[in-house]
Design a protein around this motif. Sequence first.
Motif, PDB file in Angstrom:
ATOM      1  N   CYS A  15      54.653  45.224  45.425  1.00  0.00           N
ATOM      2  CA  CYS A  15      53.933  45.811  44.773  1.00  0.00           C
ATOM      3  C   CYS A  15      52.794  45.013  44.287  1.00  0.00           C
ATOM      4  O   CYS A  15      51.755  45.134  44.187  1.00  0.00           O
ATOM      5  CB  CYS A  15      54.182  46.981  44.019  1.00  0.00           C
ATOM      6  SG  CYS A  15      54.470  46.486  42.563  1.00  0.00           S
ATOM      7  N   LEU A  16      53.023  43.834  43.643  1.00  0.00           N
ATOM      8  CA  LEU A  16      52.402  42.820  42.858  1.00  0.00           C
ATOM      9  C   LEU A  16      51.514  42.214  44.229  1.00  0.00           C
ATOM     10  O   LEU A  16      50.571  41.781  43.943  1.00  0.00           O
ATOM     11  CB  LEU A  16      53.125  41.870  42.286  1.00  0.00           C
ATOM     12  CG  LEU A  16      53.749  42.232  41.013  1.00  0.00           C
ATOM     13  CD1 LEU A  16      54.617  41.355  40.095  1.00  0.00           C
ATOM     14  CD2 LEU A  16      52.554  43.041  40.243  1.00  0.00           C
ATOM     15  N   ARG A  17      52.002  41.845  45.272  1.00  0.00           N
ATOM     16  CA  ARG A  17      51.326  41.356  46.358  1.00  0.00           C
ATOM     17  C   ARG A  17      50.200  42.204  46.778  1.00  0.00           C
ATOM     18  O   ARG A  17      49.412  41.929  47.395  1.00  0.00           O
ATOM     19  CB  ARG A  17      52.356  41.207  47.716  1.00  0.00           C
ATOM     20  CG  ARG A  17      52.973  39.849  47.562  1.00  0.00           C
ATOM     21  CD  ARG A  17      53.217  39.451  48.790  1.00  0.00           C
ATOM     22  NE  ARG A  17      52.330  38.394  49.381  1.00  0.00           N
ATOM     23  CZ  ARG A  17      52.313  37.773  50.450  1.00  0.00           C
ATOM     24  NH1 ARG A  17      53.182  37.939  51.272  1.00  0.00           N
ATOM     25  NH2 ARG A  17      51.449  36.842  50.640  1.00  0.00           N
ATOM     26  N   ARG A  18      50.455  43.358  46.660  1.00  0.00           N
ATOM     27  CA  ARG A  18      49.540  44.623  47.115  1.00  0.00           C
ATOM     28  C   ARG A  18      48.349  44.657  46.087  1.00  0.00           C
ATOM     29  O   ARG A  18      47.863  45.866  46.089  1.00  0.00           O
ATOM     30  CB  ARG A  18      50.145  45.651  47.514  1.00  0.00           C
ATOM     31  CG  ARG A  18      50.764  45.421  49.014  1.00  0.00           C
ATOM     32  CD  ARG A  18      52.100  46.293  49.458  1.00  0.00           C
ATOM     33  NE  ARG A  18      51.526  47.861  49.287  1.00  0.00           N
ATOM     34  CZ  ARG A  18      52.273  48.785  49.154  1.00  0.00           C
ATOM     35  NH1 ARG A  18      53.503  48.528  49.023  1.00  0.00           N
ATOM     36  NH2 ARG A  18      51.977  49.986  49.443  1.00  0.00           N
ATOM     37  N   SER A  19      48.295  44.104  45.111  1.00  0.00           N
ATOM     38  CA  SER A  19      47.454  44.275  44.109  1.00  0.00           C
ATOM     39  C   SER A  19      45.915  44.532  44.576  1.00  0.00           C
ATOM     40  O   SER A  19      45.097  45.517  44.064  1.00  0.00           O
ATOM     41  CB  SER A  19      47.298  43.065  43.051  1.00  0.00           C
ATOM     42  OG  SER A  19      48.434  42.842  42.400  1.00  0.00           O
ATOM     43  N   ARG A  20      45.394  43.764  45.399  1.00  0.00           N
ATOM     44  CA  ARG A  20      44.247  43.743  46.226  1.00  0.00           C
ATOM     45  C   ARG A  20      44.124  45.085  46.665  1.00  0.00           C
ATOM     46  O   ARG A  20      43.116  45.940  46.545  1.00  0.00           O
ATOM     47  CB  ARG A  20      44.044  42.911  47.073  1.00  0.00           C
ATOM     48  CG  ARG A  20      42.771  41.953  46.686  1.00  0.00           C
ATOM     49  CD  ARG A  20      42.505  40.855  47.507  1.00  0.00           C
ATOM     50  NE  ARG A  20      43.185  40.468  48.567  1.00  0.00           N
ATOM     51  CZ  ARG A  20      42.658  40.340  50.042  1.00  0.00           C
ATOM     52  NH1 ARG A  20      41.521  40.177  49.957  1.00  0.00           N
ATOM     53  NH2 ARG A  20      43.670  40.012  50.822  1.00  0.00           N
ATOM     54  N   GLU A  21      45.066  45.552  47.479  1.00  0.00           N
ATOM     55  CA  GLU A  21      44.991  47.018  48.214  1.00  0.00           C
ATOM     56  C   GLU A  21      44.871  48.285  47.175  1.00  0.00           C
ATOM     57  O   GLU A  21      44.051  48.911  47.367  1.00  0.00           O
ATOM     58  CB  GLU A  21      46.261  47.259  48.978  1.00  0.00           C
ATOM     59  CG  GLU A  21      46.294  48.587  49.539  1.00  0.00           C
ATOM     60  CD  GLU A  21      47.804  48.922  50.050  1.00  0.00           C
ATOM     61  OE1 GLU A  21      48.593  47.899  50.519  1.00  0.00           O
ATOM     62  OE2 GLU A  21      48.420  49.789  49.908  1.00  0.00           O
ATOM     63  N   ILE A  22      45.629  47.960  46.125  1.00  0.00           N
ATOM     64  CA  ILE A  22      45.493  48.749  44.960  1.00  0.00           C
ATOM     65  C   ILE A  22      43.962  48.923  44.274  1.00  0.00           C
ATOM     66  O   ILE A  22      43.513  49.864  44.112  1.00  0.00           O
ATOM     67  CB  ILE A  22      46.664  48.634  44.000  1.00  0.00           C
ATOM     68  CG1 ILE A  22      47.957  48.455  44.411  1.00  0.00           C
ATOM     69  CG2 ILE A  22      46.408  49.397  42.732  1.00  0.00           C
ATOM     70  CD1 ILE A  22      49.027  47.816  43.636  1.00  0.00           C
ATOM     71  N   GLY A  23      43.481  47.626  44.068  1.00  0.00           N
ATOM     72  CA  GLY A  23      42.320  47.557  43.616  1.00  0.00           C
ATOM     73  C   GLY A  23      41.087  48.253  44.412  1.00  0.00           C
ATOM     74  O   GLY A  23      40.471  48.945  44.005  1.00  0.00           O
TER      75      GLY A  23
END
Lengths: 410, 432
Positions: free
Chosen positions: B330-338
């Motif tokens: 999930c940390l890798r997907r920080s951008r997607e979350i952003g």
Amino acid sequence: MQIGPILVALRRHKAGTTLIALQIALTLAIVCNALFIIQQRLVRVDRPSGVQESNLFVIQNDWPEKLPSQDADARMRADLQALRQLGSVQEVSSSNSFPLRGSGWDNFVRLSPDQVKMTTDTAIFFSDEHTLATLGARLIAGRNFSADEVGSQSGTDRMHARQIIISKGLAEILFPGGSALGKTIYVSNDNAPSTVIGITDTLQAHMTGVWAKPYAYNAVLVPARLTGDGTFYLVRARPGQLADAMRQAKDALYAQSPMRIIPAQDGIMTFAQVRHRAYDGDYGMAILMGIISAVLLVITAAGIVGLTSFWVGQRRRQIGVRRALGARQRDILGYFLTENLLITLGGVLLGVVLAVSMNVWLVIRMGSQPMSPLYLVAGVLMLLLLGQGAVLAPAVKASRVPPVEATRSV
Amino acid sequence: MFGYYLNLALRSLGRNRVLTTLMVLALALGIGACITTLTVLRLLSGDPLPGRSAQLYYPQIDPYPKNGYIPGESKPQENLTWVDANNLFDAHRAPRQALVALGSAKIQSRDAGGRPFFGDAVMTTADFLPMLGAPFRYGSGWSADDDAAGARVVVIADFLNQKLFGGANSVGRTLRLNGHDFRVVGVLDHFSPQPRFYAINIGRSYGDGDGAFLPLRAARAVQLDPNNISCWEAADIEHLETAPCMWLGLWVQLTDATAVANYKRFLDGYVREQIAQGRFHRTDTALPDVLQWLRIENVVPDDARLQAGLAFGFLLICVTNTIGLLLAKCLRRSREIGVRRALGATRGAIFGQFMVEAAMVGLAGGLLGLAVAELGLWGIRHQPAEYASLARLDVSMFVFTFIVALVSALVAGLLPAWRACVVSPAPQLKSA
């Protein structure tokens, strides 16, 4: 390699770092204790019995009705005679029990008739002049029973044992530093003394449980055929003729007298089967512990690979910057290896505490033994190596990140 | 919304197949190990007689000599002597009671003339079978008069009836026990408390149950010997009725706390009486019920507890492992979350999305864990232990597996989901 920057970087990945360290700590605690349990079980399983186990088998025999003692004795002697005549059979003996059987007759041993507390516990094996040769047990002092010393005895606790042969283990407990030969001891509850006429080399008792560890090598051989209850025939086959002897022995016994009970399931067992049955729980536990340890190590290694790979992916740009600023491939490699080393060291520090607490708990609750520090050292080394091995692939991948990566956006 | 999260979760899990497989496998192994060992533990520590066990009590006293007696540290004995067992029995201080001892009978079919074989036999008294609620297929038990007369009657178990009489109604037929004729008066329907709590040495007493039940005096008359005898001085074990040996158990049915307290007082009084007569020297008594008795007898082997403890440690490591991997993901997907946050998704929505993802891992882990547990239990059934054949997954364990799996996965998902929902959108978008 500078450790400072690595520590600073790790502080930015607190959660991930803590998780890996925690996983390593738990793995160390369980693997150390599991290896220790395996070793303890294997030591138990590998204990010598003092019996020459190959070519030996055991037949459990019983009569359909309760026979008067004399009749039972006559039938037993006829059985022994019939077995002895078989071409494949080398030696035969009868007994109430045998080493490793798991249950049987035990008595307290005292050194004087008025002694209140027992000196030790011991297995009682009813024997004849053939017993030692059948078991393959060796006398180290004194003599064997003679045929005229062997009587018959019904199942009462009034054991008439004027001459006895004892095992080396019992002799050492009773007369430490001295010779037991010719001494008298008290093995039955009445006050009649028994004289030690022979001492065998190592001979294991029938008791194999953990509680019986202090008595595991205490055996008293009593010269009598026990006629009260069922009996065991111990048969030594001629070398290489075990299977033949087992088949022929059964046929010969049924030919001798068809109305007898030899239990279908475990009425005839090779000594290898006896040994296996005595220790099957220990084998099972050792195998299970082995599997658990192996799986744990694989899971932990996989976890390290997974998490480090992500870190490497996340830091490609930083790695590129470092490379562009002159860091060599092996500097990058070293960085990740050192990082892992630090995390693993943190994990094993906690793990050592956990492993020792777990062992203390096992000692208190399960009566286990205190773990030797060697297991901790071995466990720590194993996890350090495992960590370095697991991190190697992602670290190599990281070291191959080209400096041009610095110019790219993440 | 849930469907959308599900879709997102599936996609995200599909994107990192190796990692997803790793998480699911680790969870499955942990859950499988836990369920396997718990099934065995439950099997071993189960109630052998649900509904009745709480009313059955086992009086214990200590006829040993004074030697080696330390008040408060000695425990009362597991069995009674013939004399004490009969004294307590004849006092009739319980509405139902039964003496009991286990023996190995030599059994032979009268008609078939086949070879005799050993069978586990229970020598007991008339109330034993009704008190334990043993169901009859044919016939019935015997009476107190049969006990007193030493009547040669026997109740046999269904499997013995099958073996000897082919399952037919064998009431009235004859059976040879230890070379003597016994008349079959009853055939039990399936009756095998697990474990066989009513006698000592019950650690090895799982499975089909006992084959024959016969009146105590009749059994002794045909020299059926108890399996477990302990004597405290020179004894002629051919005459157990007079020997200084313990070999009999007594079970009494007591319906309420007052009855239990009264019986305990009676037991203490009996011991004081025996001490006054010079027969006894030790005062300790006990009156455990069935489950307490099973604990006294250490029915659950330490090895089984150790294995269950290890399995939980194992699961803990697997959950830690899953937390780490989910977190990394999930940390890798920080951008997607952003991006999602910037487009209006609330923190709760992000949290929900990641928890759904964790739950998916948990469900998959649970399914596979079930397979691992079945495999583990299959392995246990092939062990030589007596209880082994009973190790099976039942419905409640089946449900429990999924609860463990979901809870493990949700616990594992908490930290990553929380980390994901606190991601602030602005820096993520800026760096993009």
